[in-house]
Design an enzyme around this catalytic site. Structure first.
Site, PDB file in Angstrom:
ATOM      1  N   VAL A  32       1.350  -1.323   0.349  1.00 50.78           N
ATOM      2  CA  VAL A  32       0.191  -0.003  -0.114  1.00 50.78           C
ATOM      3  C   VAL A  32       0.864   1.462   0.048  1.00 50.78           C
ATOM      4  O   VAL A  32       1.903   0.867   0.703  1.00 50.78           O
ATOM      5  CB  VAL A  32      -1.320   0.037   1.008  1.00 50.78           C
ATOM      6  N   LYS A  48      -3.558   0.541  -3.695  1.00 47.93           N
ATOM      7  CA  LYS A  48      -2.589  -0.738  -3.036  1.00 47.93           C
ATOM      8  C   LYS A  48      -2.645  -2.046  -4.712  1.00 47.93           C
ATOM      9  O   LYS A  48      -3.711  -1.599  -4.955  1.00 47.93           O
ATOM     10  CB  LYS A  48      -4.144  -1.456  -2.059  1.00 47.93           C
ATOM     11  N   ASP A 151     -12.040 -12.249   7.921  1.00 45.95           N
ATOM     12  CA  ASP A 151     -11.273 -11.465   9.071  1.00 45.95           C
ATOM     13  C   ASP A 151     -11.368 -10.887  10.029  1.00 45.95           C
ATOM     14  O   ASP A 151     -10.832  -9.631   9.620  1.00 45.95           O
ATOM     15  CB  ASP A 151     -10.125 -11.451   7.669  1.00 45.95           C
TER      16      ASP A 151
END
Length: 272
Positions: A32, A48, A151
């Site tokens: 990033v 990114k 996640d």
């Protein structure tokens, strides 16, 4: 900031618009950068890139899904990082452009000390609002699909100070999100993706998931944000050991882990 003056990407301009100025993050999935949007007079953005080692067609498609998810969800919720643009650099490396945020991920915030109750309630409410937006779903190829993050953990929440709105939390990284609809096929890849300490047992087992799996991970996150510890601990850092721990272990209580912590009984019950 990451000290990497040898990075060959620094100074490059993507699609005649975004000049890469500084490497600000990197991991197994990619890098990033802080960048300047030259079309808009140098406005700061984040870019990114998908890692060079992951440039298979399957991973490029997943990366594009991540960008599209962030674009749709970030437009609908203040508590999900906004994706602004998507492109391919030199016909090979895909990237997407995000809002640039100055702050810390929640894992770094609690590394010094766990959150107090008032700050906890504010930031966790923001995470819940972001997740609610994802679970309500987005349109993909004309189909309505629920988004399961898969996640959720402290390092995937980013805390910023907004001049007008105060302290905000935003959900990050939909890179391994699963898209659900009545007609979609299973999105499981056959290999585990996620963070074992926070995963629901059904996710570790590779079963079909719904929003309850994210809620399980959020509960573990909440416990850690208040205490600095996770409520479940595997004997070894293996998939089998963590599966057994999440499925069979009785979670530690707040009293066991942080006996001096005083929280309302209703909040204790909610998290547990």
């Amino acid at each position: 900031m990451i000290d990497d003056n040898t990075d060959p990407n620094l100074g490059q301009v993507l699609i005649n618009r975004y000049r890469l100025a500084e490497l600000i993050g990197q991991g197994s999935m990619g890098k990033v950068y802080r960048a300047e949007d030259q079309l808009l007079g140098g406005v700061t953005v984040a870019v990114k890139f998908l890692a060079q080692t992951l440039l298979s067609e399957k991973m490029k498609m997943r990366f594009a899904h991540e960008a599209r998810t962030g674009a749709q969800l970030g437009q609908r919720s203040l508590h999900i990082v906004r994706v602004l643009d998507y492109g391919v650099h030199r016909n090979e490396a895909p990237f997407y452009v995000m809002e640039y945020m100055e702050g810390k991920n929640l894992s770094d915030v609690i590394a010094a000390q766990p959150l107090g109750i008032n700050q906890f309630l504010r930031l966790m409410r923001h995470m819940c609002l972001g997740l609610e937006c994802a679970h309500q779903g987005i349109k993909i190829d004309g189909k309505h699909c629920q988004v399961i993050h898969r996640d959720i953990k402290p390092s995937n929440a980013f805390v910023i100070s907004d001049p007008s709105l105060g302290t905000l939390a935003k959900v990050l990284d939909f890179g391994i999100a699963q898209f659900l609809s009545d007609t979609t096929e299973s999105n499981q890849t056959g290999s585990f993706m996620g963070t074992l300490a926070y995963c629901s047992p059904e996710q570790i087992a590779g079963k079909d998931l719904d929003n309850r799996s994210d809620i399980y991970s959020l509960g573990i996150t909440m416990f850690e944000v208040l205490t600095g510890h996770i409520p479940i601990q595997a004997e070894t850092n293996s998939i089998g050991s963590w599966y057994h721990a999440h499925r069979a272990q009785v979670p530690k209580t707040f009293t066991q882990v942080a006996p001096r912590l005083q929280i309302p009984a209703s909040l204790n019950d909610l998290i547990m």
